[in-house]
Design a protein around this motif. Sequence first.
Motif, PDB file in Angstrom:
ATOM      1  N   LEU A  40       0.867  -1.175   0.000  1.00 14.35           N
ATOM      2  CA  LEU A  40       0.000   0.000   0.000  1.00 14.35           C
ATOM      3  C   LEU A  40       0.900   1.220   0.000  1.00 14.35           C
ATOM      4  O   LEU A  40       1.858   1.290   0.766  1.00 14.35           O
ATOM      5  CB  LEU A  40      -0.879   0.048   1.253  1.00 14.35           C
ATOM      6  N   VAL A  41       0.594   2.175  -0.874  1.00 13.66           N
ATOM      7  CA  VAL A  41       1.344   3.431  -0.941  1.00 13.66           C
ATOM      8  C   VAL A  41       0.367   4.551  -0.607  1.00 13.66           C
ATOM      9  O   VAL A  41      -0.701   4.646  -1.214  1.00 13.66           O
ATOM     10  CB  VAL A  41       1.935   3.646  -2.360  1.00 13.66           C
ATOM     11  N   ALA A  42       0.728   5.361   0.371  1.00 12.27           N
ATOM     12  CA  ALA A  42      -0.125   6.489   0.736  1.00 12.27           C
ATOM     13  C   ALA A  42      -0.107   7.494  -0.402  1.00 12.27           C
ATOM     14  O   ALA A  42       0.944   7.964  -0.816  1.00 12.27           O
ATOM     15  CB  ALA A  42       0.373   7.123   2.027  1.00 12.27           C
ATOM     16  N   VAL A  43      -1.289   7.817  -0.931  1.00  7.25           N
ATOM     17  CA  VAL A  43      -1.397   8.759  -2.052  1.00  7.25           C
ATOM     18  C   VAL A  43      -1.089  10.172  -1.583  1.00  7.25           C
ATOM     19  O   VAL A  43      -0.432  10.941  -2.279  1.00  7.25           O
ATOM     20  CB  VAL A  43      -2.803   8.681  -2.693  1.00  7.25           C
ATOM     21  N   ASP A  44      -1.549  10.519  -0.383  1.00  2.00           N
ATOM     22  CA  ASP A  44      -1.342  11.870   0.127  1.00  2.00           C
ATOM     23  C   ASP A  44       0.007  12.051   0.818  1.00  2.00           C
ATOM     24  O   ASP A  44       0.365  13.149   1.199  1.00  2.00           O
ATOM     25  CB  ASP A  44      -2.470  12.273   1.073  1.00  2.00           C
ATOM     26  N   ALA A  45       0.774  10.960   0.993  1.00  2.00           N
ATOM     27  CA  ALA A  45       2.122  11.027   1.574  1.00  2.00           C
ATOM     28  C   ALA A  45       2.963   9.939   0.908  1.00  2.00           C
ATOM     29  O   ALA A  45       3.149   8.869   1.465  1.00  2.00           O
ATOM     30  CB  ALA A  45       2.065  10.830   3.088  1.00  2.00           C
ATOM     31  N   PRO A  46       3.460  10.186  -0.311  1.00  2.00           N
ATOM     32  CA  PRO A  46       4.115   9.142  -1.110  1.00  2.00           C
ATOM     33  C   PRO A  46       5.304   8.461  -0.427  1.00  2.00           C
ATOM     34  O   PRO A  46       5.677   7.382  -0.827  1.00  2.00           O
ATOM     35  CB  PRO A  46       4.572   9.883  -2.363  1.00  2.00           C
ATOM     36  N   ALA A  47       5.872   9.074   0.599  1.00  2.00           N
ATOM     37  CA  ALA A  47       7.015   8.444   1.249  1.00  2.00           C
ATOM     38  C   ALA A  47       6.597   7.240   2.098  1.00  2.00           C
ATOM     39  O   ALA A  47       7.433   6.446   2.486  1.00  2.00           O
ATOM     40  CB  ALA A  47       7.748   9.460   2.117  1.00  2.00           C
ATOM     41  N   GLN A  48       5.288   7.102   2.378  1.00  2.00           N
ATOM     42  CA  GLN A  48       4.826   6.002   3.217  1.00  2.00           C
ATOM     43  C   GLN A  48       4.415   4.812   2.365  1.00  2.00           C
ATOM     44  O   GLN A  48       3.546   4.924   1.499  1.00  2.00           O
ATOM     45  CB  GLN A  48       3.649   6.443   4.085  1.00  2.00           C
ATOM     46  N   ASP A 115      -5.621   0.159  -7.753  1.00  2.00           N
ATOM     47  CA  ASP A 115      -6.855   0.487  -7.039  1.00  2.00           C
ATOM     48  C   ASP A 115      -6.575   1.502  -5.937  1.00  2.00           C
ATOM     49  O   ASP A 115      -5.533   1.450  -5.281  1.00  2.00           O
ATOM     50  CB  ASP A 115      -7.477  -0.766  -6.406  1.00  2.00           C
ATOM     51  N   ILE A 116      -7.525   2.419  -5.718  1.00  2.00           N
ATOM     52  CA  ILE A 116      -7.406   3.423  -4.671  1.00  2.00           C
ATOM     53  C   ILE A 116      -8.364   3.054  -3.533  1.00  2.00           C
ATOM     54  O   ILE A 116      -9.566   2.916  -3.746  1.00  2.00           O
ATOM     55  CB  ILE A 116      -7.726   4.844  -5.186  1.00  2.00           C
ATOM     56  N   ILE A 117      -7.798   2.899  -2.350  1.00  2.00           N
ATOM     57  CA  ILE A 117      -8.566   2.566  -1.153  1.00  2.00           C
ATOM     58  C   ILE A 117      -8.640   3.823  -0.296  1.00  2.00           C
ATOM     59  O   ILE A 117      -7.612   4.432   0.010  1.00  2.00           O
ATOM     60  CB  ILE A 117      -7.875   1.429  -0.367  1.00  2.00           C
ATOM     61  N   THR A 118      -9.861   4.215   0.086  1.00  2.00           N
ATOM     62  CA  THR A 118     -10.043   5.381   0.938  1.00  2.00           C
ATOM     63  C   THR A 118     -10.576   4.929   2.289  1.00  2.00           C
ATOM     64  O   THR A 118     -11.607   4.246   2.365  1.00  2.00           O
ATOM     65  CB  THR A 118     -11.029   6.392   0.307  1.00  2.00           C
ATOM     66  N   ILE A 119      -9.844   5.303   3.335  1.00  2.00           N
ATOM     67  CA  ILE A 119     -10.210   4.974   4.706  1.00  2.00           C
ATOM     68  C   ILE A 119     -10.094   6.257   5.509  1.00  2.00           C
ATOM     69  O   ILE A 119      -8.999   6.807   5.645  1.00  2.00           O
ATOM     70  CB  ILE A 119      -9.296   3.868   5.269  1.00  2.00           C
ATOM     71  N   GLY A 120     -11.226   6.729   6.007  1.00  2.00           N
ATOM     72  CA  GLY A 120     -11.226   8.030   6.674  1.00  2.00           C
ATOM     73  C   GLY A 120     -10.859   9.107   5.665  1.00  2.00           C
ATOM     74  O   GLY A 120     -11.402   9.166   4.575  1.00  2.00           O
ATOM     75  N   SER A 121      -9.902   9.933   6.022  1.00  2.00           N
ATOM     76  CA  SER A 121      -9.457  10.980   5.091  1.00  2.00           C
ATOM     77  C   SER A 121      -8.201  10.576   4.325  1.00  2.00           C
ATOM     78  O   SER A 121      -7.661  11.364   3.561  1.00  2.00           O
ATOM     79  CB  SER A 121      -9.186  12.273   5.867  1.00  2.00           C
ATOM     80  N   ARG A 122      -7.757   9.335   4.510  1.00  2.00           N
ATOM     81  CA  ARG A 122      -6.526   8.861   3.865  1.00  2.00           C
ATOM     82  C   ARG A 122      -6.832   8.040   2.625  1.00  2.00           C
ATOM     83  O   ARG A 122      -7.806   7.292   2.573  1.00  2.00           O
ATOM     84  CB  ARG A 122      -5.702   7.999   4.838  1.00  2.00           C
ATOM     85  N   PHE A 124      -4.987   5.336  -0.204  1.00  2.00           N
ATOM     86  CA  PHE A 124      -3.883   4.413  -0.439  1.00  2.00           C
ATOM     87  C   PHE A 124      -4.028   3.804  -1.827  1.00  2.00           C
ATOM     88  O   PHE A 124      -5.137   3.497  -2.256  1.00  2.00           O
ATOM     89  CB  PHE A 124      -3.890   3.283   0.595  1.00  2.00           C
ATOM     90  N   ARG A 125      -2.906   3.599  -2.486  1.00  2.00           N
ATOM     91  CA  ARG A 125      -2.900   2.916  -3.794  1.00  2.00           C
ATOM     92  C   ARG A 125      -2.372   1.506  -3.556  1.00  2.00           C
ATOM     93  O   ARG A 125      -1.333   1.312  -2.937  1.00  2.00           O
ATOM     94  CB  ARG A 125      -2.037   3.653  -4.795  1.00  2.00           C
TER      95      ARG A 125
END
Length: 129
Positions: A40-48, A115-122, A124-125
């Motif tokens: 899983l790669v955080a879309v809003d924080a690519p370093a995660q 695929d983009i997974i949305t959980i809360g305001s986050r 993830f790709r």
Amino acid sequence: MIRDWGLLVLRVLSPVVLYAFLGTIIYRLWKTGVPGSARLVAVDAPAQVWQLSPATVIGRDAASTVCVPDDFVSARHAEINFRDGKWWLADAGSTNGTFLNQNRMSVPVMLHSGDIITIGSRKFRFEQD
């Protein structure tokens, strides 16, 4: 004489038992599948980036595999599991729901790379090799 027969039986049965054991292991691995590399790669924080295990928990709880410190995320919000050779996303009874590609989930869904997974305001790709 009886001792000779006993040794002969042991010599014949030993390879049969060994091959049966190895065959069982190979069959179980083939049937369940070996997990491929996925993350899983955080879309809003690519370093995660989080490498997925065959049973990954996403939630606010610090014990979660992917910990999301967000008030709109349940302690155990969603799960990603590897079964039947595929990666599956399931909502774990969360209050605010789990979204896959902007659609709220009601049943487990097979994941595809990108695929983009949305959980809360986050967001993830899901990526798979």
